[in-house]
Design an enzyme around this catalytic site. Structure first.
Site: not given
Ligand code: CTP
Ligand code: MN
Ligand code: MN
Ligand code: MN
Length: 384
Positions: A308, A206, A204
């Site tokens: 995120d 962040d 992902d």
């Protein structure tokens, strides 16, 4: 033995936060094996065992050269009897029977596949495994009841299991910076997580967001999310508001590792044309082919990427940066060091000194390391 024949002993500190752990190291065969056993211990809810294997692997990552004989491991910390047995087997025979058996076991493979679905944790995966489910396709075919996150996890399964490249992370950084500065000028956006540690790929991207005027960051996330949604950039999002001040036990409650920042777990819709304008695909009929309930992504004009977002007040920004840069083991070891060696309690919000019974403020990661009595370790060497 003459001194010249003695291999100089390696001084290896026992907490990962006392050591420099680069991304690339010399013992991946051994650490991959130990991390399989760590993951399997996690899957069978054996937290203690899992951490023991991860600590052992982490020590090997910090070694300046490849391990060739058991003698090379003399005086190293964190290598338990079980880890040593596995290492010996690999050094002697090339593979470890326990690791190979684990890797191929039906339970391990199913747990890996099921927890590989966004929104599915070990507990849910374990229940599904016992109900006979084995992978993400079973979730569709056996019409399993799914929550909204898991629905998205199944829908974008292929994309979300395709590693995010640094280039994609940079494109998303530009988008997030635009969104944040549009809704709150002067805000500061930091790329955290694996990419800050220098990783080439990640699962992902962040981000940590703050603003120099304390309080200006309050309720910022819904505004960012609205901006992104208006632009059609979000495929999924779940925003959680800041609950830090709701905690009656005071901040930095030691038993709770989960931080309380305003945050957003999201899935971005990333246009591939943004990545390389020369290979722009004009055919809009792509993305329409749905076969088995999962997205077909070959030839698609866009792809799904997990992002995120975390918002922190300026006064907690240093702690939040440190807490969100990772690695997970490095973070765990920092907190263990603080508690066991310093009588302090560290979280992504604050550092509390139990002896002085007060919070120790800090404006930078360097200051936090100093307060903890640790040598500063830069992000690129926190790959424990
Ligand atoms: N983190 C956290 N609370 C969560 C999830 C993550 O504090 N609920 C922190 C982790 O401790 C870690 C950082 O956020 O320091 C990044 O977590 P994650 O994205 O899961 O891992 P990465 O190290 O970025 O690795 P990857 O490349 O796989 O994303
Ligand atoms: Mn054992
Ligand atoms: Mn990450
Ligand atoms: Mn993350």
């Amino acid at each position: 033995t003459k001194p010249s024949e003695v291999t100089p002993a390696i001084l290896m500190k026992s907490y990962a936060c006392q050591r420099r752990t680069p991304l690339k190291h010399h013992n991946s065969v051994l650490t991959d094996a130990l991390e399989i056993l760590a993951l399997n211990a996690e899957f069978t809810k054996n937290e203690g065992r899992s951490v023991a294997f991860r600590r052992a692997a982490s020590v090997l990552k910090a070694l300046p050269r490849g391990v060739r004989t058991m003698d090379d491991l003399k005086d190293l910390p964190c290598l338990g009897e079980h880890s040593l047995r596995v290492i010996k087997e690999i050094l002697d025979a090339g593979t470890s029977s326990e690791v190979e058996w684990t890797r191929q076991s039906e339970q391990f493979q199913a747990m890996k596949a099921l927890t590989g679905v966004f929104g599915v944790g070990v507990r849910t995966a374990d229940r599904w495994f016992r109900e006979g489910l084995r992978n993400h396709l079973d979730l569709i075919h056996k019409s399993q009841k799914l929550n909204r996150a898991q629905e998205a996890g199944v829908q974008y399964y292929n994309d979300l299991n395709t590693p995010v490249t640094k280039k994609e992370a940079m494109v998303i950084t530009v988008i997030v910076e635009k969104a944040v500065n549009d809704v709150l000028p002067g805000a500061i956006i930091t790329l955290t997580g694996g990419f800050r540690r220098g990783k080439e790929v990640g699962h992902d991207v962040d981000f940590l967001i703050t603003h120099p005027d304390e309080g200006a960051e309050e309720k910022l996330m819904p505004k960012i999310v609205n901006w992104l949604e208006d632009q059609g950039l979000l495929l999924y999002q779940k925003t959680t508001r800041n609950s830090y001040l709701e905690n009656k036990d005071g901040p930095a409650r030691p038993a709770c590792n989960m931080d309380r920042f305003e945050r957003c777990f999201s899935i971005f819709k990333l246009e591939r044309s943004k990545l390389d304008s020369d290979t722009r695909i004009e055919d809009s009929s792509y993305n329409s082919g749905v076969t088995d309930g999962t997205q077909t992504h070959s030839g698609s004009t866009w792809r799904a990427v997990r992002v995120d977002l975390v918002v922190s007040p300026y006064s907690q920004f240093a702690f939040a940066t440190l807490g969100w840069t990772g690695s997970k083991l490095f973070e765990r070891e920092l907190r263990r060091w603080a508690g066991q060696e310093k009588g302090m309690s560290l979280s992504s919000h604050a550092l509390y000194d139990s002896k002085q019974q007060r919070y120790l403020p800090a404006n930078s990661e360097e200051e936090i390391f100093t307060l903890l009595g640790l040598e500063y370790i830069p992000p690129s060497e926190r790959n424990a």
